[in-house]
Design a protein around this motif. Structure first.
Motif, PDB file in Angstrom:
ATOM      1  N   ASP A  26       0.847  -1.190   0.000  1.00  0.00           N
ATOM      2  CA  ASP A  26       0.000   0.000   0.000  1.00  0.00           C
ATOM      3  C   ASP A  26       0.884   1.241   0.000  1.00  0.00           C
ATOM      4  N   GLY A  27       0.457   2.261  -0.754  1.00  0.00           N
ATOM      5  CA  GLY A  27       1.223   3.505  -0.793  1.00  0.00           C
ATOM      6  C   GLY A  27       1.633   3.885  -2.194  1.00  0.00           C
ATOM      7  N   CYS A  28       1.958   5.160  -2.363  1.00  0.00           N
ATOM      8  CA  CYS A  28       2.295   5.702  -3.687  1.00  0.00           C
ATOM      9  C   CYS A  28       3.780   5.973  -3.847  1.00  0.00           C
ATOM     10  N   THR A  29       4.592   5.648  -2.853  1.00  0.00           N
ATOM     11  CA  THR A  29       6.048   5.729  -2.975  1.00  0.00           C
ATOM     12  C   THR A  29       6.624   4.360  -2.634  1.00  0.00           C
ATOM     13  N   PHE A  51       1.316  -2.378  -6.306  1.00  0.00           N
ATOM     14  CA  PHE A  51       1.098  -1.289  -5.358  1.00  0.00           C
ATOM     15  C   PHE A  51      -0.356  -0.840  -5.414  1.00  0.00           C
ATOM     16  N   ASN A  52      -0.962  -0.700  -4.240  1.00  0.00           N
ATOM     17  CA  ASN A  52      -2.305  -0.132  -4.127  1.00  0.00           C
ATOM     18  C   ASN A  52      -2.162   1.364  -3.857  1.00  0.00           C
ATOM     19  N   CYS A  53      -2.628   2.162  -4.797  1.00  0.00           N
ATOM     20  CA  CYS A  53      -2.427   3.602  -4.721  1.00  0.00           C
ATOM     21  C   CYS A  53      -3.620   4.310  -5.330  1.00  0.00           C
ATOM     22  N   PHE A  54      -4.193   5.298  -4.635  1.00  0.00           N
ATOM     23  CA  PHE A  54      -5.391   6.009  -5.091  1.00  0.00           C
ATOM     24  C   PHE A  54      -6.551   5.049  -5.365  1.00  0.00           C
ATOM     25  N   GLY A  55      -6.600   3.957  -4.628  1.00  0.00           N
ATOM     26  CA  GLY A  55      -7.664   2.979  -4.811  1.00  0.00           C
ATOM     27  C   GLY A  55      -7.517   2.141  -6.067  1.00  0.00           C
ATOM     28  N   ARG A  73       7.743   6.863  -7.383  1.00  0.00           N
ATOM     29  CA  ARG A  73       6.584   7.591  -6.852  1.00  0.00           C
ATOM     30  C   ARG A  73       5.485   7.602  -7.899  1.00  0.00           C
ATOM     31  N   ILE A  74       4.252   7.461  -7.475  1.00  0.00           N
ATOM     32  CA  ILE A  74       3.085   7.516  -8.355  1.00  0.00           C
ATOM     33  C   ILE A  74       2.223   8.688  -7.912  1.00  0.00           C
ATOM     34  N   TRP A  75       1.768   9.485  -8.864  1.00  0.00           N
ATOM     35  CA  TRP A  75       0.863  10.572  -8.520  1.00  0.00           C
ATOM     36  C   TRP A  75      -0.238  10.695  -9.564  1.00  0.00           C
TER      37      TRP A  75
END
Length: 333
Positions: free
Chosen positions: A203-206, A229-233, A328-330
């Motif tokens: 879990d997380g965007c980094t 990775f679970n990020c922004f749902g 990193r994911i954004w």
């Protein structure tokens, strides 16, 4: 024209009733014919045709998929009379156009069965069942992925093209370590990756990932374990592979999005490797898992680093790969 005279067809039209048709045609000859089933289904009220009957009529008996032109039939020494169900006219075709049993097979399976009818074992010629193709032309069918949410209706011959790109079609398993034929929606594939492939879920965007390999000079091609990775749902797949570009050994890291391409464009990501006071960075848009990992790799759409530089970043005597990949994911505004 005599039966042996060329390929021309004599067409005779008649506005007779269905009962007249039944009297004029041998029930024994047409009892097993799919064309007979069409005429029966359409008798009385054309609007009451069963869609199940039509699907059965157009199903290949080998692969059980809907047939598309060319549709082949068993060669026959006789001419037969059948009803063109949609124009309500009777047509007499020249010999060898219909077989006594009326069996058909799709063009793909025709070679697989070695030109032998899978139903009656008679020899298959190169005779196309134009009547059945015309029946199909008149149909409109729902998308095969209706149960998954697609409610569009398409002409028979447009349906297949749509389904190849339907946004509701199942996704293929994104696991790159082995050939996996599993398909499904995203929640199903997430559980499949976790339970069957034992993929690491974070879990997380980094993230900060380390890839280790002893004797890297002896490894020409390698695929490391996928990480999700679970990020922004949503879910993102991090890939890391060793392969060659030309003669140069390289490592490549890239991200794929578990969803369609239009959704993937809503996100961006960055990857970074470094060591000894140096840094190498990449920024891009994650690719959809509609694109296979090999397609993404071969397009070189990701962070690519030559093996010598990767070993330099690893430190030590450069005999072991210890490459740290940070990312990193954004979400784009």
């Amino acid at each position: 024209m005599a039966p042996s005279g060329g390929s021309c067809k004599e067409v005779i039209e008649s506005r007779v009733t269905f009962s007249d048709y039944d009297m004029a045609t041998s029930s024994a000859d047409l009892r097993g014919s799919p064309l007979r089933k069409t005429a029966t289904a359409l008798s009385g009220n054309l609007g009451s045709t069963s869609m199940n009957d039509v699907h059965e009529l157009l199903e290949c008996p080998v692969c059980v998929n809907l047939m598309y032109p060319p549709i082949y039939q068993v060669d026959s020494p006789k001419a037969k009379v059948f009803q063109d169900a949609f124009s309500l006219r009777f047509i007499v075709l020249s010999e060898s156009e219909l077989c006594p049993n009326g069996h058909t097979v799709c063009s793909t399976c025709k070679t697989r069965v070695h030109n032998c009818c899978p139903t009656c074992r008679n020899e298959l010629g190169n005779i196309r069942c134009l009547a059945l193709e015309k029946v199909a032309e008149s149909l409109e069918l729902p998308c095969s992925y209706q149960i998954l949410g697609c409610h569009d209706i398409f002409p028979y011959y447009s349906k297949l093209k749509h389904e190849k790109n339907c946004r509701y079609r199942p996704y293929s398993c994104p696991y790159a370590g082995a050939e996996c034929s599993v398909t499904g929606d995203i929640p199903f594939l997430v559980m499949h990756l976790k339970n069957d492939h034992k993929v690491d879920m974070h879990d997380g965007c980094t993230f900060n990932h380390r890839y280790v390999k002893s004797n890297p000079h002896e490894v020409e091609n390698a695929t490391w374990m996928l990480t999700v990775f679970n990020c922004f749902g949503r879910q993102f797949c991090l890939h890391f592979e060793a392969f060659h570009i030309g003669m140069a050994p390289v490592y490549m890291a890239f991200l794929r999005f578990m969803g369609d391409e239009d959704e993937a464009r809503q996100f961006s990501y960055s990857l970074e490797v470094g060591g000894s006071g140096r840094k190498f960075m990449w920024q891009g848009v994650p690719r959809s898992i509609r694109d296979s990992h090999r397609k993404v790799r071969d397009s070189q759409d990701g962070l690519i680093i030559q093996r010598n530089l990767a070993l330099y970043f690893s430190g030590g005597d450069r005999q072991e790969l210890k490459l740290k990949v940070a990312g990193r994911i954004w979400k784009e505004q």
